[in-house]
Design a protein around this motif. Structure first.
Motif, short mmCIF file in Angstrom:
data_model
loop_
_atom_site.label_atom_id
_atom_site.label_comp_id
_atom_site.label_asym_id
_atom_site.label_seq_id
_atom_site.Cartn_x
_atom_site.Cartn_y
_atom_site.Cartn_z
N ALA A 170 1.01 -1.23 -0.12
CA ALA A 170 -0.25 0.10 -0.02
C ALA A 170 0.91 1.33 0.02
CB ALA A 170 -0.89 -0.23 1.42
N LYS A 171 0.22 2.28 -0.44
CA LYS A 171 1.00 3.63 -0.47
C LYS A 171 0.92 4.34 0.99
CE LYS A 171 1.10 8.25 -2.53
NZ LYS A 171 0.37 9.22 -3.36
N LEU A 172 1.87 4.81 1.62
CA LEU A 172 2.15 5.10 2.99
C LEU A 172 1.30 6.69 3.00
CD1 LEU A 172 3.41 4.85 5.87
CD2 LEU A 172 5.29 6.44 4.82
N GLY A 173 0.29 6.68 3.98
CA GLY A 173 -0.64 7.81 4.25
C GLY A 173 -1.47 8.06 3.34
N ASP A 174 -1.93 7.01 2.47
CA ASP A 174 -3.05 7.18 1.58
C ASP A 174 -4.15 6.43 2.25
OD1 ASP A 174 -4.63 7.28 -0.88
OD2 ASP A 174 -4.14 5.04 -1.35
N ASP A 175 -5.30 7.02 2.51
CA ASP A 175 -6.22 6.42 3.23
C ASP A 175 -7.10 5.18 2.48
OD1 ASP A 175 -6.65 8.41 5.40
OD2 ASP A 175 -6.98 9.87 3.88
N TYR A 176 -7.12 5.42 1.25
CA TYR A 176 -7.95 4.21 0.22
C TYR A 176 -6.90 3.05 0.57
CZ TYR A 176 -9.29 1.25 -3.66
OH TYR A 176 -9.43 0.33 -4.55
N SER A 177 -6.04 3.24 -0.15
CA SER A 177 -4.81 1.72 -0.09
C SER A 177 -4.51 1.31 1.03
CB SER A 177 -3.38 1.88 -1.00
OG SER A 177 -2.67 2.87 -0.41
N VAL A 178 -4.13 1.98 2.25
CA VAL A 178 -3.90 1.54 3.38
C VAL A 178 -4.98 0.89 4.14
CG1 VAL A 178 -3.28 2.14 5.81
CG2 VAL A 178 -1.81 3.12 3.76
N GLY A 179 -6.25 1.57 3.88
CA GLY A 179 -7.53 1.00 4.59
C GLY A 179 -7.90 -0.14 3.92
N LEU A 180 -7.80 -0.29 2.48
CA LEU A 180 -8.36 -1.42 1.85
C LEU A 180 -7.26 -2.63 2.02
CD1 LEU A 180 -10.34 -3.04 0.10
CD2 LEU A 180 -9.12 -1.86 -2.01
N GLU A 194 -1.36 -16.08 5.72
CA GLU A 194 -0.25 -15.42 6.38
C GLU A 194 0.07 -14.33 5.60
OE1 GLU A 194 4.36 -16.19 6.83
OE2 GLU A 194 3.23 -17.77 6.53
N ILE A 195 0.44 -13.21 6.03
CA ILE A 195 0.70 -11.81 5.55
C ILE A 195 2.14 -11.31 5.39
CG2 ILE A 195 -0.08 -9.54 5.56
CD1 ILE A 195 -2.39 -11.24 4.40
N VAL A 196 2.47 -10.80 4.26
CA VAL A 196 3.50 -9.92 4.37
C VAL A 196 3.25 -8.63 3.82
CG1 VAL A 196 5.81 -9.60 3.23
CG2 VAL A 196 5.00 -12.20 3.78
N TYR A 197 3.38 -7.55 4.54
CA TYR A 197 2.70 -6.42 4.59
C TYR A 197 3.78 -5.25 4.30
CZ TYR A 197 0.20 -2.06 4.93
OH TYR A 197 -0.53 -0.82 4.99
N GLU A 198 3.95 -4.28 3.24
CA GLU A 198 4.80 -3.23 3.13
C GLU A 198 3.99 -2.00 2.65
OE1 GLU A 198 9.35 -4.45 2.19
OE2 GLU A 198 8.07 -5.11 0.88
N THR A 199 4.57 -1.03 2.92
CA THR A 199 4.30 0.39 2.34
C THR A 199 5.23 0.87 1.60
OG1 THR A 199 4.51 1.64 4.42
CG2 THR A 199 2.38 0.53 3.96
N PHE A 200 4.92 1.81 0.58
CA PHE A 200 5.74 2.78 0.00
C PHE A 200 5.58 4.26 0.08
CE2 PHE A 200 2.63 1.74 -3.04
CZ PHE A 200 2.26 2.81 -3.74
N PRO A 201 6.52 5.07 0.10
CA PRO A 201 6.29 6.50 0.10
C PRO A 201 5.97 7.31 -1.03
CG PRO A 201 8.51 6.05 0.11
CD PRO A 201 8.10 4.63 0.03
N GLU A 202 5.31 8.63 -0.81
CA GLU A 202 4.93 9.30 -1.85
C GLU A 202 6.41 9.60 -2.64
OE1 GLU A 202 2.80 11.86 -3.90
OE2 GLU A 202 2.05 11.21 -2.17
N GLY A 203 5.92 9.52 -4.37
CA GLY A 203 7.07 9.98 -5.12
C GLY A 203 7.67 8.52 -5.66
N THR A 204 7.38 7.32 -5.06
CA THR A 204 8.10 6.37 -5.40
C THR A 204 7.61 5.76 -6.89
OG1 THR A 204 7.97 5.22 -3.41
CG2 THR A 204 8.25 3.42 -5.19
N SER A 205 8.89 5.38 -7.56
CA SER A 205 8.62 5.10 -9.00
C SER A 205 9.32 3.93 -9.56
CB SER A 205 9.24 6.44 -9.86
OG SER A 205 10.56 6.46 -9.73
N ASP A 206 10.05 3.34 -8.58
CA ASP A 206 10.80 2.17 -8.95
C ASP A 206 10.22 1.07 -7.59
OD1 ASP A 206 12.30 -0.04 -9.10
OD2 ASP A 206 14.23 1.11 -8.91
N PHE A 207 9.53 0.01 -8.23
CA PHE A 207 8.90 -0.87 -7.57
C PHE A 207 9.71 -2.39 -7.47
CE2 PHE A 207 5.52 2.03 -7.93
CZ PHE A 207 4.81 2.20 -6.82
#
Length: 390
Positions: A170-180, A194-207
């Motif tokens: 999910a995108k860090l700080g984004d209500d939609y993606s973090v919430g869903l 089982e879950i592996v969960y990560e977030t990425f910051p604003e402006g990320t272009s390399d995944f």
């Protein structure tokens, strides 16, 4: 002398125009609060297109025995919580009777108090986070909610892929993606996953690292309910790294941008959505035919749709939201925003996306989501299932 005669003639013509019933047509204003730029600009434009098309089909509404021209007041909230209040305030200052939007839960939540303080009701079109309507009496919505959507996707992952481990991004700080992501995780864990969960910051272009982490953790599914812009980058990286597991996402991925980026790849992409073509009901076929013709005969509209005539579910929802607003105006018997707000709880409408009615919280009474898969050969959507929760 000639000048005097011309002035007198102009005055007589103006008088005749007014005397013959040429008084100005009454207008009711509907606000369209959507992103046309920023991360969610592509989706916001498609949602707005549905509203604009509906306005061309039905440009007037009868309220208490008088016919009003419906004037759309469109603002760009720029997909930004920081810009949300300014955009919302602009609509309030223009005297709108009701607001439609927004694509994106975060900007809807950010603008909520502005609408509340002005006593202007808002009808959310595809903002799925529960916080949009929670604890207020002015925000409604016609779409399903993220707790439902997240649970549907978790059930789909287990039922169709026997998934035991899910990688969630999910995108860090984004209500939609973090919430869903949160609701998917809760439901998936209840099903024994089982879950592996990560977030990425604003402006990320390399995944690249995130896709690699999903592979290294031997996840069975990759779940990432992020913006269309981020989706395109994830798809490209998944193809580059040969990610073979299914990629699951929510309604934001129901976009021709996703189709274009997935075509010709080996990715397996599934999304939940609000509307699919294929129904033979006249209302649906009329919408599909009419909207596609609208796109193909209006260059600006086609550009705003991403350059083709694929029909996004958010456009169908924008279409239905417009008619729901008209139904509320008729029921209110007034253009006063406070009267429209009072009428909304009991407003109903049967649209191209199904029957619309509101519960006591202002949320749509919906219990079905559609699941589609990208056909990477044709670059089109394949209908997969109508999915409910267990």
């Amino acid at each position: 002398m000639k000048k005097s005669l011309m002035i007198m003639a102009s005055a007589l013509l103006a008088f005749a125009f007014v005397s013959c019933g040429g008084e100005k047509e009454p207008v009711v204003k509907i606000g369209v609060y959507e992103p046309a730029s920023g991360d969610n600009g592509a989706g916001g434009k498609q949602e707005t297109l549905g509203v604009q098309y509906a306005n061309t089909v039905t440009p007037t509404v009868d309220i208490a025995g008088k016919t009003y021209k419906v004037q759309l007041e469109i603002v760009d909230n720029e997909s930004s919580n920081d810009k949300a209040v300014t955009a919302a305030s602009e609509l309030v200052s223009k005297g709108v009777s009701v607001v439609l939007g927004s694509y994106g839960s975060g900007v809807s939540i950010a603008a909520s108090d502005t609408f509340k303080n002005a006593d202007v009701p808002a009808i959310g079109v595809t903002c799925t986070n529960p916080q949009v309507t929670l604890g207020n009496d002015h925000y409604y919505r016609i779409c399903f909610l993220d707790p439902f959507q997240g649970t549907v996707l978790a059930n789909f992952a287990v039922d169709n892929f026997a998934a035991k481990k899910a990688y969630c991004l999910a995108k860090l700080g984004d209500d939609y993606s973090v919430g869903l992501a949160k609701y998917f995780i809760e439901a998936f864990k209840k099903l024994g996953g089982e879950i592996v969960y990560e977030t990425f910051p604003e402006g990320t272009s390399d995944f690249a690292a995130y896709v690699a982490n999903a592979k290294n953790n031997k996840a069975d599914v990759f779940f990432s309910p992020v913006s269309i812009e981020a989706a395109a980058l994830i798809i490209n990286q998944a193809d580059t790294q040969g990610l073979s597991i299914p990629i699951l996402a929510g309604d934001t991925w129901d976009s021709n941008v996703v189709l274009a980026n997935a075509k010709g790849t080996n990715t397996k992409i599934y999304v939940t959505t609000f509307f699919v073509e294929g129904s033979q009901e006249k209302q649906v076929t009329d919408f599909v035919t009419g909207f596609r013709n609208y796109l193909n005969t209006n260059a600006t509209a086609k550009t705003n749709n991403g350059g083709d005539d694929e029909i996004a579910a958010v456009s169908a929802m924008g279409f239905d939201a417009y008619y729901t607003a008209l139904a509320a105006l008729k029921k209110a018997g007034s253009t006063k925003s406070s009267a429209v707000k009072a009428a909304l709880p009991s407003t109903t409408y049967t649209g191209v996306s199904g029957s619309i009615a509101f519960d006591s919280n202002g949320d749509a009474k919906r219990d079905v989501a559609y699941i589609k898969q990208v056909n990477t050969s044709t670059g089109k959507w394949d209908f997969i299932a109508v999915q409910k929760v267990k």
